[in-house]
Design a protein around this motif. Structure first.
Motif, mmCIF file in Angstrom:
data_model
loop_
_atom_site.group_PDB
_atom_site.id
_atom_site.type_symbol
_atom_site.label_atom_id
_atom_site.label_comp_id
_atom_site.label_asym_id
_atom_site.label_seq_id
_atom_site.Cartn_x
_atom_site.Cartn_y
_atom_site.Cartn_z
ATOM 1 N N PHE A 164 0.778 -1.198 -0.044
ATOM 2 C CA PHE A 164 -0.019 0.011 0.013
ATOM 3 C C PHE A 164 0.826 1.311 -0.081
ATOM 4 N N VAL A 165 2.233 1.198 -0.057
ATOM 5 C CA VAL A 165 2.987 2.378 -0.072
ATOM 6 C C VAL A 165 3.740 2.321 -1.236
ATOM 7 N N LEU A 166 4.650 1.078 -1.385
ATOM 8 C CA LEU A 166 5.781 0.922 -2.387
ATOM 9 C C LEU A 166 5.115 0.921 -3.768
ATOM 10 N N PHE A 167 4.281 -0.001 -4.035
ATOM 11 C CA PHE A 167 3.410 -0.042 -5.212
ATOM 12 C C PHE A 167 2.776 1.246 -5.679
ATOM 13 N N PRO A 168 1.886 1.894 -4.991
ATOM 14 C CA PRO A 168 1.308 3.172 -5.224
ATOM 15 C C PRO A 168 2.427 4.047 -5.730
ATOM 16 N N VAL A 169 3.533 4.114 -4.793
ATOM 17 C CA VAL A 169 4.495 5.355 -5.392
ATOM 18 C C VAL A 169 4.894 4.939 -6.616
ATOM 19 N N LEU A 170 5.301 3.876 -6.915
ATOM 20 C CA LEU A 170 5.908 3.387 -8.254
ATOM 21 C C LEU A 170 4.759 3.482 -9.242
ATOM 22 N N GLY A 171 3.547 3.380 -9.022
ATOM 23 C CA GLY A 171 2.517 3.562 -9.863
ATOM 24 C C GLY A 171 2.427 4.961 -10.248
ATOM 25 N N VAL A 172 2.330 6.116 -9.117
ATOM 26 C CA VAL A 172 2.228 7.201 -9.357
ATOM 27 C C VAL A 172 3.349 7.817 -10.273
ATOM 28 N N LEU A 173 4.483 7.519 -9.731
ATOM 29 C CA LEU A 173 5.854 7.971 -10.718
ATOM 30 C C LEU A 173 5.713 7.573 -12.225
ATOM 31 N N PHE A 174 5.119 6.292 -12.405
ATOM 32 C CA PHE A 174 5.133 5.712 -13.881
ATOM 33 C C PHE A 174 4.165 6.607 -14.669
ATOM 34 N N ALA A 175 2.929 6.791 -13.960
ATOM 35 C CA ALA A 175 1.901 7.525 -14.662
ATOM 36 C C ALA A 175 2.240 8.780 -14.718
ATOM 37 N N VAL B 208 3.082 -5.864 -21.007
ATOM 38 C CA VAL B 208 3.925 -7.054 -20.822
ATOM 39 C C VAL B 208 5.356 -6.508 -20.019
ATOM 40 N N VAL B 209 6.004 -5.713 -20.985
ATOM 41 C CA VAL B 209 7.188 -5.426 -20.534
ATOM 42 C C VAL B 209 7.151 -4.369 -18.971
ATOM 43 N N VAL B 210 6.174 -3.681 -19.038
ATOM 44 C CA VAL B 210 6.379 -2.785 -17.955
ATOM 45 C C VAL B 210 5.912 -3.802 -16.581
ATOM 46 N N SER B 211 4.948 -4.567 -16.815
ATOM 47 C CA SER B 211 4.548 -5.410 -15.888
ATOM 48 C C SER B 211 5.698 -6.343 -15.269
ATOM 49 N N LEU B 212 6.614 -6.713 -16.313
ATOM 50 C CA LEU B 212 8.032 -7.694 -15.828
ATOM 51 C C LEU B 212 8.763 -6.593 -15.116
ATOM 52 N N VAL B 213 8.996 -5.401 -15.524
ATOM 53 C CA VAL B 213 9.842 -4.388 -14.841
ATOM 54 C C VAL B 213 9.313 -4.122 -13.625
ATOM 55 N N LEU B 214 8.057 -3.887 -13.403
ATOM 56 C CA LEU B 214 7.460 -3.335 -12.064
ATOM 57 C C LEU B 214 7.657 -4.664 -11.282
ATOM 58 N N LEU B 215 7.322 -5.709 -11.426
ATOM 59 C CA LEU B 215 7.406 -6.781 -10.922
ATOM 60 C C LEU B 215 8.943 -7.222 -10.289
ATOM 61 N N ALA B 216 9.837 -6.911 -11.164
ATOM 62 C CA ALA B 216 11.043 -7.211 -10.916
ATOM 63 C C ALA B 216 11.618 -5.986 -9.988
ATOM 64 N N ILE B 217 11.244 -4.952 -9.882
ATOM 65 C CA ILE B 217 11.805 -4.085 -9.077
ATOM 66 C C ILE B 217 11.035 -4.211 -7.544
ATOM 67 N N GLU C 133 11.989 -14.196 4.588
ATOM 68 C CA GLU C 133 12.406 -13.594 3.230
ATOM 69 C C GLU C 133 11.289 -14.255 2.031
ATOM 70 N N ILE C 134 11.288 -15.361 2.091
ATOM 71 C CA ILE C 134 10.311 -15.953 1.176
ATOM 72 C C ILE C 134 8.893 -15.592 1.247
ATOM 73 N N THR C 135 8.410 -15.491 2.747
ATOM 74 C CA THR C 135 7.245 -14.993 2.984
ATOM 75 C C THR C 135 6.980 -13.336 2.619
ATOM 76 N N ILE C 136 7.906 -12.503 2.522
ATOM 77 C CA ILE C 136 8.039 -11.246 2.367
ATOM 78 C C ILE C 136 7.828 -11.074 0.778
ATOM 79 N N VAL C 137 8.722 -12.020 0.008
ATOM 80 C CA VAL C 137 8.805 -11.829 -1.342
ATOM 81 C C VAL C 137 7.403 -12.114 -1.938
#
Length: 329
Positions: free
Chosen positions: A76-87, A233-242, A261-265
């Motif tokens: 709810f923080v990392l993902f939205p920040v990345l989404g706002v920056l990308f948009a 597809v490319v953006v989804s892969l990059v977002l997931l990798a980040i 670590e596995i659980t967090i990932v």
């Protein structure tokens, strides 16, 4: 031929499942059948997890506040920040609705069943995963519409008690029932760990088939051109990798062990198609919903496939570590 030697049987089965859903998606009466079968498989999965976990493990998992706090921050923080920056960046000239769709994707809660199934398959902290993923999904029903209103300036949605009840009925009730049955079936479950592991894989394959079938029925291959599809597809892969890379870095930086670590990932890198599509129908005009959820549908398929491969790699690492520890004793 070398590719097939590298891929393990489960990954090959996963690819076959995606192809099967693409060419032969569940339609008509089979839609309800596969949805029911998937629901039953997930309920069985949670029942077995409840029977497998001791009371001490559940208490330890639910009290693991540092892990839960980071999973919530990732979702709810990392993902939205990345989404706002990308948009805001908008590097390629594609439909604005695609960028809005990615922003909506980043605001959604995490999946529950696949996150826990992958955590179990990889040898992670299942008790903590049950708590973290379930909390994310429940909180997301209320937080995601608020974030949509704040970030995307869309109003008019609130948490649905029906959705909360559905989550409780499908996930929590089987888990509690399995745990309460532990005194009678706990020994049997411990003797059949290999068979129990198959329920994890089966539930993942069923989720992939039903989700991809739904995407195909929505005309996923006809809504956009090949260029836009490749961009998603490319953006989804990059977002997931980040996100996965940041989760691994934070887990190790904060001193979490391998199982945490596995659980967090797997709990901090997923987005829920099941919550996203119904919520989109409430939040956005009907005419725009199809394009809005397209990035979500593609991201959802890719996260399942990538995380399935990653889970198998983690599984091998944990098996090697366990064998080395046994040899040293």
């Amino acid at each position: 031929m070398k590719l097939f030697r590298v891929l393990d049987p489960f990954t090959l089965t996963l690819i076959v499942t995606v192809l099967l859903a693409s060419f032969f998606p569940a339609q008509g009466g089979f839609v309800g059948f596969f949805e029911g079968l998937t629901t039953a498989a997930i309920a069985l999965l949670f029942f077995m997890h409840g029977a497998k976990l001791s009371r001490e493990a559940i208490i330890a998992g639910s009290s693991h506040w540092r892990l839960h706090l980071w999973v919530m921050c990732s979702t709810f923080v990392l993902f939205p920040v990345l989404g706002v920056l990308f948009a805001w960046w908008a590097p390629v000239n594609v439909s604005p609705e695609i960028y809005t769709g990615f922003l909506y994707l980043c605001i959604l809660p995490a999946t529950v069943q696949s996150a826990i199934a992958f955590t179990s398959l990889a040898g992670g902290n299942v008790a903590a995963a049950v708590c973290a993923a379930s909390a994310s999904s429940l909180l997301g029903i209320f937080l995601s519409p608020l974030l949509v209103g704040m970030v995307m300036h869309v109003h008019g949605a609130s948490g649905s008690l029906q959705q909360v009840g559905s989550i409780m009925l499908q996930l929590l009730v089987p888990f509690v029932a399995g745990h309460l049955s532990r005194p009678w079936i706990g020994d049997w479950v411990a003797r059949h760990k290999k068979w129990i592991g198959k329920t994890d894989q089966t539930s993942i394959l069923l989720v992939i088939y039903t989700a991809f079938s739904e995407a195909v029925r929505h005309g996923i291959w006809h809504k956009v051109g090949l260029g836009s599809l490749l961009f998603i597809v490319v953006v989804s892969l990059v977002l997931l990798a980040i996100v996965i890379s940041i989760n691994i870095f934070v887990a190790r930086r904060l001193g979490f062990n391998k199982v945490d670590e596995i659980t967090i990932v797997f709990c901090g890198s997923k987005k829920s198609l099941a919550n996203g599509i119904p919520m989109a129908n409430i939040l956005f005009p009907v005419a725009t919903v199809g394009m809005m959820v397209l990035p979500l549908m593609i991201f959802h398929q890719l996260q399942l496939m990538i995380c399935a491969v990653l889970a198998r790699r983690y599984q091998k690492e944990t098996q090697v570590a366990a064998k080395a520890a046994t040899d040293n004793t």
